[in-house]
Design an enzyme around this catalytic site. Sequence first.
Site, PDB file in Angstrom:
ATOM      1  N   ARG A 110     -31.482  94.177  57.817  1.00  0.00           N
ATOM      2  CA  ARG A 110     -31.359  93.804  59.333  1.00  0.00           C
ATOM      3  C   ARG A 110     -30.130  94.430  60.235  1.00  0.00           C
ATOM      4  NH1 ARG A 110     -33.734  88.798  57.604  1.00  0.00           N
ATOM      5  NH2 ARG A 110     -36.018  88.731  58.143  1.00  0.00           N
ATOM      6  N   ASP A 111     -29.224  95.046  59.233  1.00  0.00           N
ATOM      7  CA  ASP A 111     -28.224  95.467  60.041  1.00  0.00           C
ATOM      8  C   ASP A 111     -27.509  96.765  59.339  1.00  0.00           C
ATOM      9  OD1 ASP A 111     -26.341  95.637  62.303  1.00  0.00           O
ATOM     10  OD2 ASP A 111     -24.885  94.273  61.567  1.00  0.00           O
ATOM     11  N   VAL A 112     -28.666  97.770  59.024  1.00  0.00           N
ATOM     12  CA  VAL A 112     -28.009  98.792  58.281  1.00  0.00           C
ATOM     13  C   VAL A 112     -27.184 100.090  59.264  1.00  0.00           C
ATOM     14  CG1 VAL A 112     -28.626 100.842  56.742  1.00  0.00           C
ATOM     15  CG2 VAL A 112     -29.790  98.572  56.481  1.00  0.00           C
ATOM     16  N   ASN A 116     -21.489  98.882  57.547  1.00  0.00           N
ATOM     17  CA  ASN A 116     -21.517  98.017  56.493  1.00  0.00           C
ATOM     18  C   ASN A 116     -22.179  98.695  55.320  1.00  0.00           C
ATOM     19  OD1 ASN A 116     -21.443  95.871  58.266  1.00  0.00           O
ATOM     20  ND2 ASN A 116     -23.852  95.871  59.170  1.00  0.00           N
TER      21      ASN A 116
END
Length: 177
Positions: A110-112, A116
């Site tokens: 959900r936060d590529v 990260n």
Amino acid sequence: MDVLHVKEAKTLTLVPNAATIIHTNSREFEMELEILCSICHISIVNLLGYCAEMGEQILVYELMPHGTLYDHLHGGLSCLRWNLRLKIAMQAAKGLEYLHKEVSPPIVHRDVKSSNILLDADWGARIVDFGLLTPNKKDLNGDVTTDVYNFGIVLLEILSGRKAYDRDCTPSSIIIC
């Protein structure tokens, strides 16, 4: 001095720069810990331990000495050679594939994004910061599609050396680091 609990029932001193503070209730934190403890892949940052005392909930991961992919592409750290960029892209893709296809139930990141993706001592790519790990069974395919789309943006950053969104960019002068 703070102490944290480790999977192997050891204690370690809390290292601030290797920790992520979680702002959830204790049940959500316990669920996330359970999922993180079950994940084991070369392209995923390993959870070393946690601290859940005095209202703080902190996850402690292994140290990634080369920082984030973002820092190398956009933050003025060392320029990445093409063979290293390819290695990083492949390892990050394998990490996402592991989360989507080999973990049961599948985990959607959900936060590529390039910040990260961390780089270990051997310049290997490791995915981190999953946000809240509660799989949404209703729309899992849509969420996986979002992860894949976001990974495509990371690939463009790797190839071009440019930020995903850069107001100062002039298309006629694309410079690759």
